[in-house]
Motif scaffolding. Structure first.
Motif, mmCIF file in Angstrom:
data_model
loop_
_atom_site.group_PDB
_atom_site.id
_atom_site.type_symbol
_atom_site.label_atom_id
_atom_site.label_comp_id
_atom_site.label_asym_id
_atom_site.label_seq_id
_atom_site.Cartn_x
_atom_site.Cartn_y
_atom_site.Cartn_z
ATOM 1 N N PRO A 199 0.954 -1.672 -0.235
ATOM 2 C CA PRO A 199 0.285 0.170 0.201
ATOM 3 C C PRO A 199 0.793 0.857 -0.181
ATOM 4 N N LEU A 200 0.985 1.821 -1.340
ATOM 5 C CA LEU A 200 2.418 2.529 -1.395
ATOM 6 C C LEU A 200 2.600 3.959 -2.192
ATOM 7 N N TRP A 201 0.844 3.848 -2.266
ATOM 8 C CA TRP A 201 0.215 4.905 -2.671
ATOM 9 C C TRP A 201 -0.955 5.574 -2.064
ATOM 10 N N TRP A 202 -0.328 6.326 -1.170
ATOM 11 C CA TRP A 202 -2.804 6.795 -0.611
ATOM 12 C C TRP A 202 -2.987 5.927 0.106
ATOM 13 N N GLY A 203 -2.647 4.209 0.042
ATOM 14 C CA GLY A 203 -3.357 3.358 1.010
ATOM 15 C C GLY A 203 -3.718 2.238 -0.222
ATOM 16 N N GLN A 204 -2.895 2.687 -1.589
ATOM 17 C CA GLN A 204 -4.075 1.956 -2.719
ATOM 18 C C GLN A 204 -2.381 1.233 -3.424
ATOM 19 N N GLU A 205 -2.991 -0.659 -2.728
ATOM 20 C CA GLU A 205 -2.156 -1.399 -3.541
ATOM 21 C C GLU A 205 -1.552 -0.824 -4.903
ATOM 22 N N ILE A 206 0.112 -1.138 -4.734
ATOM 23 C CA ILE A 206 0.548 -0.877 -5.854
ATOM 24 C C ILE A 206 1.651 -2.312 -6.066
ATOM 25 N N THR A 207 1.842 -2.161 -7.277
ATOM 26 C CA THR A 207 2.939 -3.578 -7.605
ATOM 27 C C THR A 207 4.359 -2.395 -8.858
ATOM 28 N N PHE A 208 5.729 -2.176 -8.158
ATOM 29 C CA PHE A 208 6.607 -1.449 -9.769
ATOM 30 C C PHE A 208 7.298 -2.860 -9.907
ATOM 31 N N TYR A 209 7.526 -3.023 -10.802
ATOM 32 C CA TYR A 209 8.514 -3.398 -11.278
ATOM 33 C C TYR A 209 9.654 -3.104 -11.480
ATOM 34 N N GLY A 210 11.761 -3.645 -11.447
ATOM 35 C CA GLY A 210 12.577 -3.549 -11.457
ATOM 36 C C GLY A 210 13.177 -4.534 -12.698
ATOM 37 N N PHE A 211 14.212 -3.341 -13.354
ATOM 38 C CA PHE A 211 14.765 -4.155 -14.278
ATOM 39 C C PHE A 211 16.199 -3.244 -14.431
ATOM 40 N N ASN A 212 17.123 -3.839 -15.053
ATOM 41 C CA ASN A 212 18.566 -3.545 -14.789
ATOM 42 C C ASN A 212 18.600 -2.388 -16.255
ATOM 43 N N VAL A 213 19.006 -1.594 -16.546
ATOM 44 C CA VAL A 213 18.937 -0.416 -17.058
ATOM 45 C C VAL A 213 20.374 -0.772 -18.390
ATOM 46 N N THR A 214 20.369 -0.653 -19.501
ATOM 47 C CA THR A 214 21.022 -0.972 -20.303
ATOM 48 C C THR A 214 21.669 -0.058 -20.885
ATOM 49 N N LYS A 215 21.104 1.093 -20.993
ATOM 50 C CA LYS A 215 21.533 2.414 -22.322
ATOM 51 C C LYS A 215 22.367 3.512 -20.828
ATOM 52 N N PRO A 216 22.920 3.990 -21.490
ATOM 53 C CA PRO A 216 23.830 5.019 -20.560
ATOM 54 C C PRO A 216 22.446 5.527 -19.955
ATOM 55 N N ILE A 217 22.666 6.737 -18.783
ATOM 56 C CA ILE A 217 22.135 6.900 -17.915
ATOM 57 C C ILE A 217 23.581 8.714 -17.483
ATOM 58 N N GLU A 218 23.279 9.451 -17.741
ATOM 59 C CA GLU A 218 24.390 10.658 -16.639
ATOM 60 C C GLU A 218 23.854 11.467 -16.161
ATOM 61 N N PHE A 219 23.840 12.001 -15.631
ATOM 62 C CA PHE A 219 23.690 13.225 -14.825
ATOM 63 C C PHE A 219 25.388 14.350 -14.430
ATOM 64 N N GLY A 220 25.227 15.588 -15.067
ATOM 65 C CA GLY A 220 26.520 16.729 -15.023
ATOM 66 C C GLY A 220 27.701 15.734 -16.494
ATOM 67 N N GLY A 221 27.388 14.559 -16.847
ATOM 68 C CA GLY A 221 28.323 14.217 -17.449
ATOM 69 C C GLY A 221 28.968 13.363 -17.054
ATOM 70 N N LYS A 222 28.665 12.721 -15.679
ATOM 71 C CA LYS A 222 28.790 11.405 -14.315
ATOM 72 C C LYS A 222 27.595 10.736 -15.104
ATOM 73 N N ALA A 223 28.561 9.361 -15.362
ATOM 74 C CA ALA A 223 27.483 8.218 -15.470
ATOM 75 C C ALA A 223 26.629 7.728 -14.758
ATOM 76 N N LEU A 224 26.494 7.012 -14.638
ATOM 77 C CA LEU A 224 25.144 6.953 -13.418
ATOM 78 C C LEU A 224 25.013 5.880 -13.798
ATOM 79 N N ASN A 225 25.534 4.288 -13.139
ATOM 80 C CA ASN A 225 25.682 2.895 -13.373
ATOM 81 C C ASN A 225 24.829 1.921 -12.115
ATOM 82 N N ASN A 226 24.989 0.892 -13.101
ATOM 83 C CA ASN A 226 24.158 0.074 -12.039
ATOM 84 C C ASN A 226 22.624 0.105 -12.286
ATOM 85 N N SER A 227 22.354 1.005 -12.762
ATOM 86 C CA SER A 227 20.687 1.482 -12.220
ATOM 87 C C SER A 227 19.940 0.224 -12.482
ATOM 88 N N LYS A 228 18.977 0.777 -11.947
ATOM 89 C CA LYS A 228 17.833 -0.188 -12.476
ATOM 90 C C LYS A 228 16.244 0.924 -12.514
#
Length: 186
Positions: free
Chosen positions: A113-142
């Motif tokens: 019950p994560l969203w104002w008491g409503q049941e919700i399910t999140f699915y997570g995946f490993n990111v395979t494309k580049p993610i960067e912030f300020g030119g810095k790679a954000l590795n091992n992302s989900k």
């Protein structure tokens, strides 16, 4: 305007204590049987301490106190909402966007019950494309999405690619300069 500095999982050096420590939160977070201590220290000041002046800074958009950070996602600059309440997640977005940057193999899930008491399910995946912030790679992302698409309209309403929580910055000091709309990490 003022500066907002927070540090997670690190001790605050004595020089930072001078910043008039206003709030310290400690708690335990348990996600699918993995437990870790969350320690957060906050400080607000009218000036930026010298040790932070030369850090790389990224401009952010802010409306009604909401911070929208520019992330480079697969070579494209995208706005993401920075939400300190989304600590378990590096990225949350729509199913379509999550699949576009991942390998399509579910590696994590979170339900409750994560969203104002409503049941919700999140699915997570490993990111395979580049993610960067300020030119810095954000590795091992989900990247996660809500199974029932409950948040999808939220992203379009705010005109963001998705949400990023504290997870990218657990090992960093984050400096949010509201006066100049700059976001720094150390």
């Amino acid at each position: 305007g003022f500066w907002f500095v927070f540090r997670a999982f690190k001790q605050v050096p004595k020089s930072t204590l001078i910043l008039a420590l206003l709030l310290e939160l400690c708690g335990e977070y348990n996600h699918t049987g993995r437990s870790f201590l969350v320690a957060l220290r906050l400080a607000i000041t009218d000036f930026l301490p010298a040790e932070y002046e030369n850090l790389l800074a990224e401009e952010f958009e802010s409306e009604y106190g909401e911070i929208k950070l520019p992330l480079r996602i697969n070579g494209k600059t995208c706005k993401v909402l920075f939400d300190t309440g989304s600590s378990p997640f590096q990225l949350i977005t729509t199913q379509e966007r999550a699949w576009s940057v991942s390998d399509l193999t579910i590696v994590d899930s979170l339900s409750g019950p994560l969203w104002w008491g409503q049941e919700i399910t999140f699915y997570g995946f490993n990111v395979t494309k580049p993610i960067e912030f300020g030119g810095k790679a954000l590795n091992n992302s989900k990247v996660y999405y809500a199974k029932d698409g409950l948040w999808d309209s939220f992203y379009s309403t705010l005109d963001v690619w998705g949400i990023t929580g504290n997870a990218y910055f657990f090992e960093n000091t984050v400096i949010i300069d509201y006066k100049n709309k700059l976001f720094r990490i150390k």
